[in-house]
Design an enzyme around this catalytic site. Structure first.
Site, PDB file in Angstrom:
ATOM      1  N   ASP A 217      46.277  38.864  40.223  1.00  0.00           N
ATOM      2  CA  ASP A 217      46.138  37.585  40.909  1.00  0.00           C
ATOM      3  C   ASP A 217      46.634  36.451  40.010  1.00  0.00           C
ATOM      4  OD1 ASP A 217      45.425  35.746  42.900  1.00  0.00           O
ATOM      5  OD2 ASP A 217      43.433  35.443  42.019  1.00  0.00           O
TER       6      ASP A 217
ATOM      7  N   SER B  24      39.813  35.580  35.123  1.00  0.00           N
ATOM      8  CA  SER B  24      38.878  36.510  35.781  1.00  0.00           C
ATOM      9  C   SER B  24      37.986  37.161  34.731  1.00  0.00           C
ATOM     10  CB  SER B  24      39.664  37.547  36.588  1.00  0.00           C
ATOM     11  OG  SER B  24      38.783  38.366  37.335  1.00  0.00           O
ATOM     12  N   THR B  25      38.074  38.479  34.562  1.00  0.00           N
ATOM     13  CA  THR B  25      37.201  39.198  33.635  1.00  0.00           C
ATOM     14  C   THR B  25      37.311  38.630  32.222  1.00  0.00           C
ATOM     15  OG1 THR B  25      37.646  41.180  34.941  1.00  0.00           O
ATOM     16  CG2 THR B  25      36.518  41.489  32.837  1.00  0.00           C
TER      17      THR B  25
ATOM     18  N   MET C 158      41.451  41.077  34.940  1.00  0.00           N
ATOM     19  CA  MET C 158      41.993  42.339  35.430  1.00  0.00           C
ATOM     20  C   MET C 158      42.761  42.100  36.721  1.00  0.00           C
ATOM     21  SD  MET C 158      39.893  45.819  36.292  1.00  0.00           S
ATOM     22  CE  MET C 158      40.706  47.272  36.946  1.00  0.00           C
TER      23      MET C 158
ATOM     24  N   HIS D 223      37.407  33.910  38.946  1.00  0.00           N
ATOM     25  CA  HIS D 223      36.871  34.865  39.915  1.00  0.00           C
ATOM     26  C   HIS D 223      35.371  35.016  39.683  1.00  0.00           C
ATOM     27  CE1 HIS D 223      41.089  36.918  40.167  1.00  0.00           C
ATOM     28  NE2 HIS D 223      41.001  35.835  40.913  1.00  0.00           N
TER      29      HIS D 223
END
Length: 365
Positions: free
Chosen positions: A302, A180-181, A299, A206
């Site tokens: 998930d 993600s991030t 972050m 993401h």
């Protein structure tokens, strides 16, 4: 606890006004200013430097990417891109992510005010994640905001739990990656170092709808392996990485002797679509110990539960280590859950994928 100081740079007065009002309502956030372009912004920020900058791309006098590159070379600061959902906008935004932006907030061309108000929790999460990113000294996050959010669903809402059928070990390997991030830069680092003989790869990053195609196209232009946005029934084959499309879940399926992907709608899982939990659970069911699971910077949590299911089939599961993560959230949650066989720095992950060891070989060292 210190508030996260936010500065908004956008040539639209409506965006500046709506974002300022929206963020002012969230505990722990403080909008310290706004400007219609980077030149005005630079002068204002010198007086009180922000922890996070929310940045538009197309602006007068200096575009967002030029400003971002200047910023990262002179005074690295976490940046969240606020961009429109257009094909051209997606390509330009990918350049911004490559230049060091931490996350993306999408804004439509119509009903902007209504969209931003409905997306308050998404915007808040993006800014919190950016404030913790390692492009600078991490800013303390404020108290958890009181927001109206949808219930947090798990992977059961998209794919039923495993029926505990054991899958025999074969030489046909598949690599499942979730991030993600900070993941756009991390994936670029990893995938550009892989040869064409690499096992087939499935990736959940993401990212909003309309951006994953541009992201995959950019990676494909940089890599030896082929990279594409996944489509229904795409085969997972050596030398190919499939990126889950934004706004859809991606599942790994076994069809005879072949692996394929299923692209499907469904609710947000762990507040994401695509969800890493969904991909990892499907990999546990379709590939079992023939899979290699990797969870990287991001972050939230998930992927942690899906990775535990994959780990419990006998598959090798590895987390990116804290020191090399932009945000050590998703890997940390997977480690806490006992879902991983170990942690590796980002620099070691390409070699892991190339050799794609079994769990026994990895643990033997």
């Amino acid at each position: 606890m210190t508030d996260i100081k936010i500065f908004i740079v956008d040539d639209s007065a409506v965006v500046r006004q709506v974002l300022t009002a929206l963020l002012a309502d969230i505990p722990g956030f403080k909008v310290i200013g706004s400007a219609p372009d980077p030149i005005f912004a630079q002068a204002k920020m010198e007086k009180d430097w922000p922890d996070v900058i929310v940045l538009d791309i197309e602006m007068p006098r200096m575009d967002g990417i030029t400003f971002l590159r200047k910023l990262m070379s002179e005074r690295p600061t976490p940046v969240v891109i606020c961009s429109t959902l257009t094909a051209r906008g997606a390509e330009v935004t990918m350049q911004a992510m490559s230049a060091g932006a931490v996350d993306i907030i999408t804004k439509p061309t119509v009903n902007l005010k209504g969209f931003l108000q409905e997306a308050q929790s998404q915007v808040a999460d993006a800014i919190r994640g950016a404030a913790r990113a390692r492009v600078k000294k991490t800013a303390p996050a404020g108290p958890k905001a009181t927001l109206t959010v949808n219930p947090k669903l798990n992977a059961d809402s998209v794919i039923a739990p495993s029926t505990a059928t054991t899958i025999g070990e074969t030489t046909d390997r598949v690599v499942a990656i979730g991030t993600s991030t900070g993941g756009t830069q991390a994936l670029e680092y990893v995938l550009t170092r892989l040869p064409r003989t690499t096992p087939g790869i499935v990736v959940v990053q993401h990212m909003p709808e309309a951006f994953t195609a541009a992201f995959a196209k950019r990676l494909d232009s940089l890599c030896q392996i082929n990279v594409k946005e996944a489509e229904q029934d795409d085969r997972v084959i050596p030398g190919l990485a499939l990126i889950a499309p934004g706004g859809k879940h991606m599942l790994l399926r076994r069809s005879g002797a072949q692996y394929r992907v299923e692209i499907k709608d469904g609710p947000l899982v762990s507040r994401h679509r695509p969800s890493v939990d969904v991909l990892f659970r499907s990999a546990a069911q379709a590939a079992g110990r023939n899979a290699l699971g990797i969870i990287m910077t991001g972050m939230g949590d998930d992927g942690a539960h899906g990775m535990k299911e994959l780990h419990d089939t006998g598959a090798l599961t590895v987390a990116q280590d804290e020191a090399s993560c932009v945000v050590y959230g998703m890997p940390k949650e997977a480690v806490k859950l006992g879902a991983t066989d170990g942690e590796l720095p980002l620099s070691a992950i390409p070699e892991l994928i190339i050799h794609s060891p079994t769990r026994a070989k990895f643990l033997k060292g």
